[in-house]
Design a protein around this motif. Structure first.
Motif, PDB file in Angstrom:
ATOM      1  N   UNK A 151      -2.655   2.730  12.431  1.00 22.55           N
ATOM      2  CA  UNK A 151      -3.204   1.793  11.441  1.00 22.55           C
ATOM      3  C   UNK A 151      -2.128   0.841  10.946  1.00 22.55           C
ATOM      4  N   UNK A 152      -0.927   1.357  10.718  1.00 23.20           N
ATOM      5  CA  UNK A 152       0.179   0.508  10.251  1.00 23.20           C
ATOM      6  C   UNK A 152       0.533  -0.518  11.315  1.00 23.20           C
ATOM      7  N   UNK A 153       0.570  -0.100  12.582  1.00 24.67           N
ATOM      8  CA  UNK A 153       0.880  -1.032  13.667  1.00 24.67           C
ATOM      9  C   UNK A 153      -0.159  -2.153  13.734  1.00 24.67           C
ATOM     10  N   UNK A 154      -1.435  -1.820  13.553  1.00 23.15           N
ATOM     11  CA  UNK A 154      -2.484  -2.835  13.565  1.00 23.15           C
ATOM     12  C   UNK A 154      -2.325  -3.807  12.397  1.00 23.15           C
ATOM     13  N   UNK A 155      -2.014  -3.255  11.232  1.00 23.22           N
ATOM     14  CA  UNK A 155      -1.916  -4.078  10.032  1.00 23.22           C
ATOM     15  C   UNK A 155      -0.666  -4.943  10.004  1.00 23.22           C
ATOM     16  N   UNK A 156       0.340  -4.588  10.784  1.00 19.88           N
ATOM     17  CA  UNK A 156       1.563  -5.386  10.803  1.00 19.88           C
ATOM     18  C   UNK A 156       1.307  -6.810  11.293  1.00 19.88           C
ATOM     19  N   UNK A 197      -2.162   3.638   2.292  1.00 14.87           N
ATOM     20  CA  UNK A 197      -1.278   4.091   3.360  1.00 14.87           C
ATOM     21  C   UNK A 197      -0.259   5.104   2.848  1.00 14.87           C
ATOM     22  N   UNK A 198       0.247   4.888   1.635  1.00 17.38           N
ATOM     23  CA  UNK A 198       1.234   5.821   1.073  1.00 17.38           C
ATOM     24  C   UNK A 198       0.617   7.165   0.729  1.00 17.38           C
ATOM     25  N   UNK A 199      -0.700   7.192   0.575  1.00 19.29           N
ATOM     26  CA  UNK A 199      -1.385   8.459   0.274  1.00 19.29           C
ATOM     27  C   UNK A 199      -1.981   9.126   1.517  1.00 19.29           C
ATOM     28  N   UNK A 200      -1.692   8.559   2.684  1.00 17.26           N
ATOM     29  CA  UNK A 200      -2.371   9.025   3.900  1.00 17.26           C
ATOM     30  C   UNK A 200      -1.692  10.206   4.571  1.00 17.26           C
ATOM     31  N   UNK A 201      -0.540  10.634   4.063  1.00 13.56           N
ATOM     32  CA  UNK A 201       0.118  11.810   4.616  1.00 13.56           C
ATOM     33  C   UNK A 201       1.193  11.511   5.636  1.00 13.56           C
ATOM     34  N   UNK A 231       8.627   6.518   4.213  1.00  9.22           N
ATOM     35  CA  UNK A 231       9.708   5.609   4.623  1.00  9.22           C
ATOM     36  C   UNK A 231       9.219   4.633   5.682  1.00  9.22           C
ATOM     37  N   UNK A 232       8.416   5.119   6.621  1.00  8.22           N
ATOM     38  CA  UNK A 232       7.898   4.250   7.683  1.00  8.22           C
ATOM     39  C   UNK A 232       6.950   3.206   7.113  1.00  8.22           C
ATOM     40  N   UNK A 233       6.115   3.621   6.176  1.00 14.75           N
ATOM     41  CA  UNK A 233       5.167   2.688   5.559  1.00 14.75           C
ATOM     42  C   UNK A 233       5.921   1.635   4.755  1.00 14.75           C
ATOM     43  N   UNK A 234       6.944   2.070   3.991  1.00 13.32           N
ATOM     44  CA  UNK A 234       7.709   1.119   3.184  1.00 13.32           C
ATOM     45  C   UNK A 234       8.517   0.166   4.059  1.00 13.32           C
ATOM     46  N   UNK A 280       9.734   7.790  -6.895  1.00 13.53           N
ATOM     47  CA  UNK A 280      10.800   7.067  -6.190  1.00 13.53           C
ATOM     48  C   UNK A 280      10.229   6.152  -5.107  1.00 13.53           C
ATOM     49  N   UNK A 281       9.080   6.528  -4.537  1.00 11.58           N
ATOM     50  CA  UNK A 281       8.433   5.690  -3.527  1.00 11.58           C
ATOM     51  C   UNK A 281       7.901   4.415  -4.177  1.00 11.58           C
ATOM     52  N   UNK A 282       7.252   4.565  -5.328  1.00 12.53           N
ATOM     53  CA  UNK A 282       6.736   3.400  -6.050  1.00 12.53           C
ATOM     54  C   UNK A 282       7.887   2.503  -6.493  1.00 12.53           C
TER      55      UNK A 282
END
Length: 703
Positions: A337-342, A355-359, A363-366, A420-422
């Protein structure tokens, strides 16, 4: 021309003057001072530069211009109609409810004709003779009230000297067309008029709806169209048919000329790549109807345009990005999903919380978000920044509002995100937003502007006098608060009810003022009107120092008849006065805010008045509408919904001018140029200063 002139005056508070100065006999100066005095009676005045310029014009020119200027500002403040009230001495001698109804019954029983229709078993109090209609003339109202005592605290809005009408119209056109935030329905109408008048166009038109309006003019002139998605063509077709370019409501397409069909199909063919055909399914039925008007089969030279209508009919398959992303997330393939959204940075950032709640790895999402930040719009960055700064704040509920201001709340069931993520996400956004901001040079920010919310969307805000974006806070000066509504029905009997819900600091212990409760120890209602063939006005007066509640929520309920956007006219506003000021129920120089009512809801919640711990009152802007019932809406029936909505907005930490001002100070350094942010520009700013006021605040949003 007069319409454009009025538009510039209302939106910019500038008076366009084309005529060159010429030697006069002095009558121009006399006429200019007479105009200034007339303007002061409705809370406006000429700046020194405007007064000097008018004095150099022939007297006849000043008089003609003055008539148009005065008409424009009177309409802006709501003084273009005569505001009558049901109780002629309001706010004095407002009767008790029981006393009032007993008096009406007694009057009906003394009238033989009326008495025959009064049957106890089917008694309709609202149908009693004399109820809900003015019982006196406007002249009677004038005789019952003393003149307003002018005080220093009365509103005085300065009208500045403008350039030529052509130059002022061009500046307003470029400001609206180049806005980084969606425009209101009224601004889109203004943009359409300006686009037809102005020969030039801005280099960049970021908002799709704005681009559709400009494309209408380009299509009529036979010029190339500004489109890069298939939906751009659909918006244009809706606009050309007199429909909704936002695509929020269906449009009945008109018949297009052959040249128009070719132009639309040519534009569609240029953008209908396989990757963009996935957008067609979002508006499948509209595309089918448009195909019936464009006849793509008659134009084989545009094969890709024909593919659009094949997708709409289901003959050709095309999966959109959203469906592919949803499928990946549903299957737990967050990385995919992240690759598609990029490929679409804005879409990735709008889904960042999910995305940050998707498990998957935060770090990859950020890391993906950091790359996307450089390609997303400034509005998306700021909206996400506001969202994240509220992520750990306990709230009464999550509040949602659509483009029409229709609002609803729901419980917050989202799983938590590590702090810390936020914090890292916020730092990424702050860095990118700061990078995009211009060097302000010497930055001056008026203290009263710091709590204005950034206008991340203008769709729910109808332009008017003193309007601020949703979430803005401003001080309430004066001892008496009076809000008002005026409406005039178009075709059928229409009954609006002005009401006020009053709560304590914990949003409990409710009390109300309405047609079912005329007054209490600190508030009075001007009386219920149930027919507005010639217009009707209602008022509520509140003595703030004596108020027994800390939260006051004015609202306008549609009890019967036409919706806000169906009525011939409907507007809301509020005034403030000092205790010694009496005057008429409506006094234009005491009006602090006035704006049209519109939207699909049946209950309007324009703003809320809040008393702080220091005892001072402030107003927070809501611009919300409740769905309500088809008829018979009353303040008592929506108390819980209104309280929850208002609490959700009040407790939300909106992104304000203060935030951008801090970033600008961090980036800039005192220099040759000056940037000023305030409610109104002072007269002593250096020449060439960049000025941001509520009317141009959207220009602060970075691209």
């Amino acid at each position: 021309m007069d319409t454009l002139e009025s538009l510039v005056i209302a939106r910019r508070l500038r008076v366009p003057i084309d005529a060159p100065a010429a030697p006069t006999s002095g009558w121009g100066e006399v006429a200019a001072r007479q105009l200034d005095a007339a303007l002061l009676s409705v809370g406006f005045k000429c700046s020194a530069a405007l007064l000097e310029r008018l004095a150099g014009l022939p007297g006849e020119t000043v008089v003609d211009l003055g008539v148009r200027v005065l008409a424009a500002v009177r309409h802006l403040v709501g003084d273009h109609i005569q505001h009558n009230v049901y109780f002629v001495e309001f706010p004095k001698n407002v009767p008790d409810n029981v006393e009032f109804w007993v008096g009406l019954l007694r009057q009906a029983m003394l009238d033989p004709v009326a008495a025959a229709s009064v049957q106890p078993a089917t008694l309709n109090l609202l149908a009693l003779p004399g109820y809900g209609r003015y019982q006196h003339t406007y002249a009677d109202l004038l005789a019952a009230h003393a003149e307003l005592i002018p005080l220093a605290g009365d509103r005085v809005t300065v009208l500045e000297l403008g350039a030529s009408l052509e130059a002022e119209a061009r500046e307003l056109y470029f400001s609206l067309a180049g806005s980084e935030v969606p425009l209101s329905a009224e601004d889109l109408v203004a943009l359409r008029s300006l686009a037809a008048f102005c020969a030039e166009e801005p280099e960049r038109i970021p908002m799709r709806e704005s681009r559709a309006v400009v494309n209408e003019v380009r299509l009529a002139a036979g010029r190339p169209l500004l489109v890069d998605t298939v939906t751009d063509v659909l918006r244009l077709a809706c606009g050309c048919s007199g429909g909704d370019v936002t695509l929020a409501t269906p449009t009945r397409f008109r018949s297009f000329s052959r040249s128009e069909r070719r132009a639309l199909l040519r534009a569609l063919d240029a953008v209908a790549s396989p990757a963009k055909l996935g957008d067609v399914s979002k508006h499948r039925e509209r595309w089918k109807r448009l195909g019936e008007r464009l006849h793509p089969g008659e134009h084989p030279q545009f094969p890709r345009a024909a593919h659009v209508f094949e997708v709409a009919r289901g003959v050709r398959q095309a999966r959109g990005l959203d469906s592919r992303v949803e499928a990946a997330l549903s299957a737990g393939r967050t990385g995919e999903a992240v690759e598609l959204l990029e490929k679409t940075p804005g879409a990735l950032l709008r889904r960042l919380d999910h995305l940050l709640r998707s498990g998957t790895s935060a770090s990859a999402v950020l890391e993906a978000a950091e790359k996307a930040a450089a390609g997303a719009s400034g509005r998306v960055l700021l909206s996400l920044r506001e969202h994240l700064q509220n992520r750990f704040t306990p709230a009464a509920g999550r509040v949602f509002a659509n483009r029409h201001g229709r609002a609803w709340t729901t419980a917050d069931t989202r799983s938590p995100i590590e702090e810390n993520v936020v914090s890292r996400a916020v730092a990424i956004l702050d860095e990118e937003i700061t990078r995009r901001l211009p060097d302000p040079g010497t930055l001056i920010v008026a203290p009263e502007a710091l709590d204005i919310a950034l206008p991340l969307s203008g769709k729910a805000v109808a332009p008017g006098l003193g309007m601020l974006p949703r979430g803005s806070l401003s001080a309430v000066d004066g001892e008496l608060l009076r809000f008002f509504v005026h409406w005039r029905q178009a075709e059928r009997r229409t009954d609006y009810d002005l009401s006020a819900l009053m709560l304590d600091a914990s949003y409990g212990n409710p009390q109300h003022i309405s047609w079912t409760s005329y007054h209490n120890a600190f508030a009075e209602y001007s009386g219920d009107l149930v027919d507005a063939a010639d217009g009707a006005s209602e008022f509520i007066d509140i003595r703030l120092a004596q108020a027994k509640r800390s939260i006051i929520i004015p609202q306008v309920n549609i009890y019967a008849g036409e919706a806000f956007d169906e009525a011939a006219e409907a507007f809301f506003g509020y005034m403030t006065r000092d205790a010694e000021q009496e005057g008429m129920p409506f006094e234009p120089r005491t009006v602090r805010m006035k704006s049209d009512l519109r939207g699909a809801g049946r209950v309007a919640l324009p703003l809320v008045f809040l008393r702080g711990d220091d005892g001072a009152w402030r107003v927070k802007w809501l611009h919300l509408y409740l769905k309500g019932h088809p008829g018979f809406n009353q303040v008592e029936g929506n108390r819980v919904t209104a309280s929850l909505l208002v609490r959700s907005i009040v407790e939300r930490d909106h992104l304000r001018v203060r935030y951008l001002a801090d970033l600008l100070r961090r980036k800039g350094s005192p220099g040759e140029h000056t940037t000023y942010i305030g409610l109104q520009a002072p007269a002593d700013l250096p020449e060439g200063a960049r000025v941001y006021t509520p009317g141009t605040l959207h220009e602060l949003i970075p691209a």
